[in-house]
Design an enzyme around this catalytic site. Sequence first.
Site, PDB file in Angstrom:
ATOM      1  N   ASP A 352      71.464  20.554 -47.462  1.00  0.00           N
ATOM      2  CA  ASP A 352      70.813  19.618 -47.596  1.00  0.00           C
ATOM      3  C   ASP A 352      71.137  18.424 -48.260  1.00  0.00           C
ATOM      4  O   ASP A 352      71.318  18.447 -49.493  1.00  0.00           O
ATOM      5  CB  ASP A 352      69.318  19.823 -47.299  1.00  0.00           C
ATOM      6  CG  ASP A 352      68.573  18.693 -47.215  1.00  0.00           C
ATOM      7  OD1 ASP A 352      68.387  17.769 -46.369  1.00  0.00           O
ATOM      8  OD2 ASP A 352      67.497  18.396 -48.211  1.00  0.00           O
ATOM      9  N   ASP A 548      65.540  21.892 -49.241  1.00  0.00           N
ATOM     10  CA  ASP A 548      64.507  21.755 -50.151  1.00  0.00           C
ATOM     11  C   ASP A 548      63.095  21.328 -49.266  1.00  0.00           C
ATOM     12  O   ASP A 548      61.977  21.591 -49.750  1.00  0.00           O
ATOM     13  CB  ASP A 548      64.346  20.711 -51.476  1.00  0.00           C
ATOM     14  CG  ASP A 548      64.760  19.548 -50.719  1.00  0.00           C
ATOM     15  OD1 ASP A 548      64.971  19.047 -49.752  1.00  0.00           O
ATOM     16  OD2 ASP A 548      64.134  18.472 -51.521  1.00  0.00           O
ATOM     17  N   ASP A 552      64.249  21.859 -43.327  1.00  0.00           N
ATOM     18  CA  ASP A 552      65.227  22.739 -43.782  1.00  0.00           C
ATOM     19  C   ASP A 552      64.902  24.275 -43.381  1.00  0.00           C
ATOM     20  O   ASP A 552      65.891  25.092 -43.292  1.00  0.00           O
ATOM     21  CB  ASP A 552      65.661  22.657 -45.369  1.00  0.00           C
ATOM     22  CG  ASP A 552      66.205  21.308 -45.594  1.00  0.00           C
ATOM     23  OD1 ASP A 552      66.886  20.837 -44.675  1.00  0.00           O
ATOM     24  OD2 ASP A 552      65.787  20.865 -46.707  1.00  0.00           O
TER      25      ASP A 552
END
Length: 654
Positions: A352, A548, A552
Amino acid sequence: METTKVDKHNHQQNHAHHEHEHDHGCHGHSHSHGKSPIVLFFTGLAAFILAFFLPADSILQEIFFISAMLMSGYHIMMEGVVDTIQSTKRKRKFSPNVHILMSLAALGAAIIGQYEEGALLIIIFAAAHFLEEYAEGRSKREITNLLKMNPTEARLIGADGNVKTVAVSTLKIGDCLQVLNGDQVATDGVILSGSTSIDESSINGESIPREKTVGDEVFGSTINGTGTFTMEVTKDSSDTLFAKILQLVNQSQANLSKTATKIQTLEPYYVTAVLVLVPIFILLGPTIFNWDWNESFYRGMVFLISASPCALAASAVPATLSGISNLAKRGVLFKGGSYLSNLAGIQAVAFDKTGTLTQGKPSVTDTYFISSTDNNMQQKYIDMIVAMEKTANHPLANAILEGFSAEKILDLTVENEIGKGLTTTYEGDSYQIGKPESFEHIPMEIKAHNERYAKEGKTVVYFAENDQVKGMIAMMDVPNEHARTVISYLKSQNIHTTMITGDAALTGEAVGRQIGIDEVIGNVLPENKAQIIKDQQAKYGSVAMLGDGVNDAPALVTADIGVAMGDGTDVAIDVADAVLMQNDLTKFSYAHKVSKRLDRVVWQNIIFSMLVVVLLVTLNILGKMDITIGVIAHEGSTLIVLFNGLRLLIPSKE
């Protein structure tokens, strides 16, 4: 009704976890025994120790050794029988496990009068089993945490114009809702009136709030800023974007299947072979070796003890626990041994962007004032900018205040006007800070810089005096300080790297160029992240995912190894297989090195333990070994394997 659904899901979830937990760890058995077996184990261990203080070869000593064997090995024996039956039914073929073999080995030792050896075999194996179960852990709380974030109430505007609070589950498409400043948006919809900025990080992971006005789409679970607006419901609560995230996490968790560890793959073949060979060995003894039946049975029991996989069982558990301990001391927490062992085999890593490869908040990267402005005038403008931004409360204001220092403290009355930004008047002059589209008369040099900054994926605000743009500030969520180093390491290991972001592709590519990542995929919604991971798995093989945010979560549970950043959301941490504390990306490359060491050590232990078994069995057939030598060699090889595994406590080179 809602509670019933949750309870039903939790039951299904627990069942799914129970099914796949047989695929974890060295033995492939991860049961929740409760306190009783542990109490029995330590009671048996105490009986084993006390036996050495009793008269040698006395009946009382033998009773203590037998008691130690039965109490410490109770759960081993029960699981050996129960799991073998269940596995045999599930696979529709005889599938014994190492518990059966250990139980028979202990029984064989007792039959030939070696009660101490039988108890010791069981105690070593049972201890390793408990240690493995402790390392693996049991449940995850991600569903509970996600449900806590799901909106439960909404402000419904009635036909008479009155507003009342209702449950989100009662909303229908076409209902009108009021959303006050600081409210959680109840469901997906379209703004009918009003303007605001909305924190959409729970959906797209972006650190910068989105400006919203009439006609713009809003999403359930996002957080409204300082504005107030009315909206029309466009989706049922069960079809919202956030609900899809919930659904994906549920499905991914239920279907989760980790690669079996090396020993688990070998175990059923090994156990079956020994179970077949022992009776054959005993029956053929009198015919081939001219032993009498007593000698043949004795040699058969020595064979069973020699072949019992104490060293094999200890090949992975202590090594894995040592690796986990090594990493824990350095801020990397793994939720099970299989996750760490599987990390060595990854072929691709997806990251990410926001908060993982980047700092997670915007920082000032560039400042430009028109060429006619001298240094004194620039400082005057900076003083003004700082004074104005001190009255604001949003990430860009924080970035500007961190990026500039004022020499003169100004006392201003500042207004935050939708569509214009911050405005104020000071000593007869008007000042404005806002987005580029808020201004009409823009100097060419400012436009040129704006184009350059935009291509670099930066967010720009203008500063104007008396409606004349005098300068600009460019901001960006800058790369994590360790990102380039980690990407470089992964490339050296021939591991493909991908950045997945909800930001515009231009912004993602700008960060990607700075850190040298292989591939950038932008404009990604949460439901697409999991699909991207599946595509990568099909293309490259085993894939790890680092993230995080709540957005996600589906990707983290879809990946072969999900790794959460420690400063991320509780949900991301709960669904992940590992957590990097303090958002230190270098710990991921360190974990990969430890995993590769673990893989080497485990295979060293497996090969060594099997060579010892072959040697002992050969010596037994040749009549060159008695039960005492077998015990010494057997337990000695176990200690060597244990100490080899403990080497993983020594730090790897970072």
